[in-house]
Motif scaffolding. Structure first.
Motif, PDB file in Angstrom:
ATOM      1  N   GLU A  31     -43.301  57.517 -14.532  1.00 50.59           N
ATOM      2  CA  GLU A  31     -43.187  56.577 -15.643  1.00 50.59           C
ATOM      3  C   GLU A  31     -41.782  56.594 -16.230  1.00 50.59           C
ATOM      4  O   GLU A  31     -41.216  55.540 -16.543  1.00 50.59           O
ATOM      5  CB  GLU A  31     -44.218  56.924 -16.717  1.00 50.59           C
ATOM      6  CG  GLU A  31     -44.169  56.038 -17.957  1.00 50.59           C
ATOM      7  CD  GLU A  31     -44.519  54.594 -17.674  1.00 50.59           C
ATOM      8  OE1 GLU A  31     -44.203  53.742 -18.529  1.00 50.59           O
ATOM      9  OE2 GLU A  31     -45.091  54.315 -16.604  1.00 50.59           O
ATOM     10  N   ARG A  64     -39.580  54.755 -13.873  1.00 50.54           N
ATOM     11  CA  ARG A  64     -39.781  53.316 -13.971  1.00 50.54           C
ATOM     12  C   ARG A  64     -39.063  52.745 -15.194  1.00 50.54           C
ATOM     13  O   ARG A  64     -38.435  51.679 -15.124  1.00 50.54           O
ATOM     14  CB  ARG A  64     -41.276  53.005 -14.056  1.00 50.54           C
ATOM     15  CG  ARG A  64     -41.606  51.528 -14.001  1.00 50.54           C
ATOM     16  CD  ARG A  64     -43.033  51.264 -14.443  1.00 50.54           C
ATOM     17  NE  ARG A  64     -43.240  51.602 -15.843  1.00 50.54           N
ATOM     18  CZ  ARG A  64     -42.864  50.821 -16.852  1.00 50.54           C
ATOM     19  NH1 ARG A  64     -42.267  49.668 -16.621  1.00 50.54           N
ATOM     20  NH2 ARG A  64     -43.098  51.194 -18.102  1.00 50.54           N
ATOM     21  N   GLU A 100     -36.018  50.092 -15.277  1.00 51.93           N
ATOM     22  CA  GLU A 100     -36.113  48.854 -16.043  1.00 51.93           C
ATOM     23  C   GLU A 100     -34.927  48.698 -16.987  1.00 51.93           C
ATOM     24  O   GLU A 100     -34.352  47.609 -17.109  1.00 51.93           O
ATOM     25  CB  GLU A 100     -37.424  48.836 -16.832  1.00 51.93           C
ATOM     26  CG  GLU A 100     -37.607  47.647 -17.766  1.00 51.93           C
ATOM     27  CD  GLU A 100     -37.758  46.333 -17.024  1.00 51.93           C
ATOM     28  OE1 GLU A 100     -37.686  45.281 -17.682  1.00 51.93           O
ATOM     29  OE2 GLU A 100     -37.944  46.355 -15.787  1.00 51.93           O
TER      30      GLU A 100
END
Length: 441
Positions: free
Chosen positions: A205, A208, A212
């Motif tokens: 996470e 990610r 992003e």
């Protein structure tokens, strides 16, 4: 020696012991249910009744530990009373396999069983030792200590030895509290902390989110950088022709308004994501918006020569969005560092690949048009990274004179805004990108 005594002087030692003893006391609430099997089977031997009672007690404690609320309460209590840094229990482990999730769920019941067992052991041992330490001096409460070894016995009933034994008993009681707290403090990260599957999910996470944010940084650099460059040039053009050609000046100001409004949409979305707020739909610029981009370029006083071939509408969305940003960055660099003259923009959509090319003239001094522009050095490296992620081919550098795009790439660096050596007005800078289409479908 001082190091060994130091834990006995810490407040966290006694709050940890209090945490353990509270667990033991909390298990007493299950005692009425625990006694039911033993009362129902009164004919069983005493040892069997004890074992049956302990087994039922352990099973009930484990069932209580299966509740999600129990884990949250235990984690919060361990953080406060044990002083252990534990993250809030979440659903990070839900992304793991079913077997891992089942195995992780039993960690809380195991912790609760060890918690209660250590609490009762510490409470009984420390309580007896503390009682002995209080009753031995002076024979209070008829206290008497006796040690038997190999048939020989020694008793302490009164006198100075009773005080010495009492002090030892009190110290052992305190040491028991420290041992129980240390055991719980060692077990807490292993049983109440995140499991291996949860740590992997949390790392994924975090990765990610970083990816992003990196993507948003590229988007912000491309959008805002291009808009500010174009707006600066358009403002300079408007200032030059304001008296002689008011129509052109007004057109330049309208272009500034339109481009800055689009940039504000991008900026609002990026800031919303960075603040972890609910931002609106991400503004998506694709090759369908290329004519608008070229119009803004013309309003800035540049001459754009587009060469479009193939069906751009059939280009996949991911490739189309990346191609728009690549062309935007290339045109921004042409405005910043070009020496005037036409800017050739070539977009060729084929069945297997999308080819992009931006060629502009460069002079002896970069940015000789409308003042110099500071550069961060991240433009072309960022484009190269974007192309690499899409498994494409990237090429940027000075080329010799002749038709646009002809000649070989020179040996100059491909950094943001760098130019190669060559005759003034004869050298060109070329940005060439080839993106595979089928690999992105």
């Amino acid at each position: 020696m001082i190091r060994g005594i130091r834990p006995l002087l810490r407040g966290s030692t006694y709050t940890g012991a209090l945490f353990a003893y509270c667990g033991a006391l909390g298990s007493l609430a299950l005692l009425p249910v625990v006694m039911v099997p033993a009362l129902a089977w009164r004919s069983a031997p005493y040892g069997v009744q004890v074992v049956l009672t302990l087994l039922v007690w352990a099973v009930l404690i484990g069932v209580v530990g299966l509740a999600r609320t129990t884990r949250r309460v235990l984690v919060a209590s361990a953080r406060r009373l044990l002083g252990v840094a534990l993250p809030d229990p979440g659903a990070a482990g839900a992304s793991g396999t079913a077997g891992a999730a089942v195995a992780d769920r039993w960690r809380t019941p195991l912790w609760l069983l060890l918690h209660v067992a250590l609490g009762w052991t510490g409470a009984l041992a420390s309580g007896l030792l503390l009682l002995a330490g209080l009753s031995l001096p002076g024979g209070w409460l008829d206290g008497r200590a006796q040690l038997s070894l190999f048939g020989r016995s020694a008793s302490v009933a009164d006198g100075g030895w009773s005080w010495a034994v009492a002090v030892v008993c009190v110290l052992l009681a305190v040491a028991g509290c420290a041992a129980v707290a240390a055991a719980l403090r060692w077990l807490a990260p292993r049983l109440l902390g995140p499991s291996a599957a949860e740590r992997l999910a949390q790392a994924a996470e975090r990765e990610r989110r970083l990816a992003e944010r990196n993507r948003l940084a590229h988007e912000l650099h491309d959008s805002i950088g291009h808009t500010l460059t174009a707006a600066t040039i358009q403002a300079a053009v408007a200032g030059e022709v304001l008296d002689a050609d008011p129509v052109t000046a007004r057109a330049a100001m309208r272009s500034i308004e339109e481009s800055t409004r689009a940039a504000l949409e991008d900026l609002d979305y990026v800031l919303g994501v960075l603040r972890e707020e609910e931002a609106g739909t991400a503004p998506t610029r694709t090759l369908a918006d290329l004519p608008e981009l070229l119009d803004r370029l013309r309003h800035a006083g540049a001459v754009a020569e587009p060469e479009l071939s193939g069906d751009l509408a059939q280009v996949p969305g991911t490739i189309s969005r990346a191609a728009y940003r690549i062309l935007q960055e290339g045109l921004t660099n042409a405005l910043r560092h070009g020496a005037g003259g036409p800017i050739t923009v070539r977009v060729a959509a084929g069945p297997d690949a999308l080819e992009l090319r931006v060629v502009n003239q460069v002079g002896a001094v970069a940015g000789a048009g409308v003042g110099g522009f500071p550069t961060s050095g991240h433009g072309l490296p960022g484009l190269a990274e974007r192309v690499r992620l899409l498994h494409g081919e990237f090429e940027a550098g000075p080329v010799g004179g002749g038709p646009a795009g002809d000649g070989s790439v020179g040996g100059g660096p491909a950094g943001d805004g760098s130019v190669g050596d060559g005759p003034a007005g004869d050298a060109r800078w070329r940005l060439a990108v080839r993106l595979p289409v089928r690999a992105a479908v």
